[in-house]
Write a protein that holds these residues in place. Structure first.
Motif, short mmCIF file in Angstrom:
data_model
loop_
_atom_site.label_atom_id
_atom_site.label_comp_id
_atom_site.label_asym_id
_atom_site.label_seq_id
_atom_site.Cartn_x
_atom_site.Cartn_y
_atom_site.Cartn_z
N VAL A 104 -4.59 -3.96 7.92
CA VAL A 104 -3.52 -3.12 7.37
C VAL A 104 -2.19 -3.86 7.63
O VAL A 104 -1.63 -3.77 8.73
CB VAL A 104 -3.49 -1.73 8.02
N PRO A 105 -1.68 -4.59 6.65
CA PRO A 105 -0.49 -5.43 6.87
C PRO A 105 0.73 -4.65 7.35
O PRO A 105 1.55 -5.18 8.09
CB PRO A 105 -0.23 -6.06 5.49
N GLY A 106 0.87 -3.40 6.94
CA GLY A 106 2.07 -2.64 7.30
C GLY A 106 1.94 -1.83 8.57
O GLY A 106 2.85 -1.05 8.88
N LEU A 158 13.41 -4.52 11.44
CA LEU A 158 12.35 -4.07 10.53
C LEU A 158 12.20 -5.02 9.36
O LEU A 158 11.08 -5.29 8.89
CB LEU A 158 12.64 -2.65 10.04
N PHE A 159 13.32 -5.53 8.84
CA PHE A 159 13.24 -6.52 7.78
C PHE A 159 12.50 -7.78 8.26
O PHE A 159 11.65 -8.33 7.55
CB PHE A 159 14.64 -6.91 7.30
N ALA A 160 12.82 -8.21 9.49
CA ALA A 160 12.16 -9.40 10.03
C ALA A 160 10.66 -9.18 10.17
O ALA A 160 9.85 -10.05 9.82
CB ALA A 160 12.79 -9.75 11.38
N VAL A 161 10.27 -8.01 10.69
CA VAL A 161 8.85 -7.70 10.85
C VAL A 161 8.16 -7.58 9.49
O VAL A 161 7.06 -8.09 9.27
CB VAL A 161 8.67 -6.40 11.66
N GLY A 162 8.82 -6.90 8.55
CA GLY A 162 8.22 -6.71 7.24
C GLY A 162 7.97 -8.02 6.52
O GLY A 162 6.91 -8.22 5.90
N PHE A 163 8.92 -8.94 6.60
CA PHE A 163 8.75 -10.22 5.93
C PHE A 163 7.78 -11.14 6.65
O PHE A 163 7.16 -12.01 6.03
CB PHE A 163 10.11 -10.92 5.79
N ASP A 292 0.78 3.55 -3.48
CA ASP A 292 -0.25 2.62 -3.94
C ASP A 292 -0.67 1.64 -2.85
O ASP A 292 -1.33 0.64 -3.14
CB ASP A 292 0.23 1.85 -5.18
N ASN A 293 -0.31 1.90 -1.59
CA ASN A 293 -0.76 1.07 -0.47
C ASN A 293 -1.14 1.97 0.69
O ASN A 293 -0.91 3.18 0.66
CB ASN A 293 0.34 0.07 -0.05
N ASP A 294 -1.78 1.37 1.70
CA ASP A 294 -2.31 2.16 2.82
C ASP A 294 -1.22 2.91 3.57
O ASP A 294 -1.39 4.06 3.97
CB ASP A 294 -3.07 1.25 3.79
N VAL A 295 -0.07 2.26 3.78
CA VAL A 295 1.00 2.89 4.52
C VAL A 295 1.56 4.08 3.74
O VAL A 295 1.78 5.16 4.29
CB VAL A 295 2.12 1.88 4.84
N GLY A 296 1.79 3.89 2.44
CA GLY A 296 2.31 4.98 1.62
C GLY A 296 1.35 6.15 1.56
O GLY A 296 1.77 7.32 1.60
N TRP A 297 0.07 5.87 1.48
CA TRP A 297 -0.94 6.94 1.44
C TRP A 297 -0.94 7.72 2.74
O TRP A 297 -1.04 8.95 2.75
CB TRP A 297 -2.31 6.33 1.19
#
Length: 364
Positions: A104-106, A158-163, A292-297
């Motif tokens: 789960v990337p996010g 959070l931007f650094a982690v997300g990228f 449309d992704n695991d985190v959003g769901w």
């Protein structure tokens, strides 16, 4: 709550003691007394625009005292770093124990944002406790200003982690909103706790109990109550079912006789956990992140739990979607509950502080 100072130490007697601002011009016994700021004319006192400008100016002065202190920025940086580190450790531990069926990337980004919301609540309480002077509007604005500073650091992290590890970058926007709100609301809780007692130690105890319940206890109580929400109910057959892009049922009609089904009425207890800052972050994040992704769901699932079994069992009680009341967003419920707690603490606290001031004036 007041364990992290946010002002540089000074010299002379009391130089190492925190400099409290005054509630109502010296209503707390261990705070210095200050004269009220002179006001020119009755219109300037009562006009809403003038009241807001005066409160905003006083709030900026209070927040600026924090911004010029390296202790404040150290506390912010420590909160962000701790959130990042805990999120990485939790995901690594869960992955090593096979909790994730697939990568789960996010996950790190989501857990980090949730912990940041909790950190904003804890830090906001401490800042409000230390700077308890001024009107309620001043306290609210000053807390929001400090929250903006924390949110700026958090958003960059959070931007650094997300990228770097992946995940929906839009979650950083939700985190900024929640961090500012939590710093402001919990700042009121901290200031109100300080006003309740002449002793700072008693105020710390009250603030600790409130923050512990709102950040952890409410979820624990909700989980304990969930098994008791399962019961037998009646449902009929849904027809003309329509779904959105995520597969969630959005519209249907009910036909046929009712039949018994087992359902869990999670809506009866989910409201209790809505005041948790991490779940509040999840509710706001659902508006930012696509499903449309695991985190959003997962974020959307928080709202489903608050809505109860009607999402999974259409036609519960034979009622079609047109006859159901609109769902109450978890974020609004959570903020309302937090605001209620803040009001219950602040209003009696300021009244008690004024009583102590009056008693002290009579005895003097």
């Amino acid at each position: 709550m007041a364990g992290v100072p946010d002002r540089p130490g000074g010299s002379g007697p009391g130089g190492n003691e925190p400099e409290y601002e005054v509630i109502g011009g010296g209503m707390i016994d261990d705070q210095r007394r200050m004269a009220d700021t002179p006001r020119a004319g009755s219109d300037s006192r009562t006009h809403p625009g003038a009241v807001f400008r005066t409160a905003a100016g006083a709030a900026w002065q209070s927040a600026r005292n924090s911004f010029t202190s390296w202790w404040f920025w150290l506390a912010c940086a420590a909160g962000v770093a701790l959130s990042w580190g805990l999120a990485a450790v939790v995901v690594a531990w869960a992955d090593s124990n096979g909790w994730f069926e697939r990568s789960v990337p996010g996950a790190v980004l989501l857990i980090m944002a949730a912990i940041l919301a909790l950190a904003a609540a804890v830090l906001g309480t401490g800042w409000g406790f230390r700077h308890a002077g001024g009107s309620v509007l001043e306290l609210l604005l000053a807390g929001a200003m400090r929250g903006v500073a924390l949110a700026a650091l958090a958003c960059s992290a959070l931007f650094a982690v997300g990228f770097s590890v992946g995940g929906p970058i839009a979650l950083a926007g939700a985190a900024v909103v929640v961090i500012v709100l939590e710093a402001a609301v919990f700042g009121l809780i901290g200031a109100g706790s300080r006003a309740w007692f002449a002793s700072a130690a008693a105020g710390v105890a009250l603030a600790t109990v409130l923050v512990t319940f709102l950040c952890f206890g409410n979820v624990a109580v909700t989980l304990l109550l969930l098994p008791g929400t399962t019961e037998m109910d009646q449902a009929s057959v849904p027809v003309n079912v329509q779904r959105d892009d995520s597969g969630r049922v959005t519209s249907y009609l009910c036909v046929g006789d009712l039949r018994p089904v087992e359902v869990a009425h999670t809506e009866r207890v989910a409201w209790l956990a809505a005041s948790n800052p991490a779940l509040l972050l999840g509710s706001v994040g659902a508006e930012f992140v696509s499903t449309d992704n695991d985190v959003g769901w997962l974020l959307a699932g928080l709202q489903w739990a608050a809505d109860g079994p009607s999402r999974e069992v259409p036609c519960l009680g034979g009622e079609s979607s047109d006859g159901q009341a609109p769902a109450m967003p978890v974020a609004l419920t959570g903020l309302a509950l937090q605001g209620l707690v803040a009001a219950v603490v602040v209003i009696p606290g300021r009244w008690l502080a004024s009583r102590r001031l009056a008693a002290g004036s009579r005895s003097g």
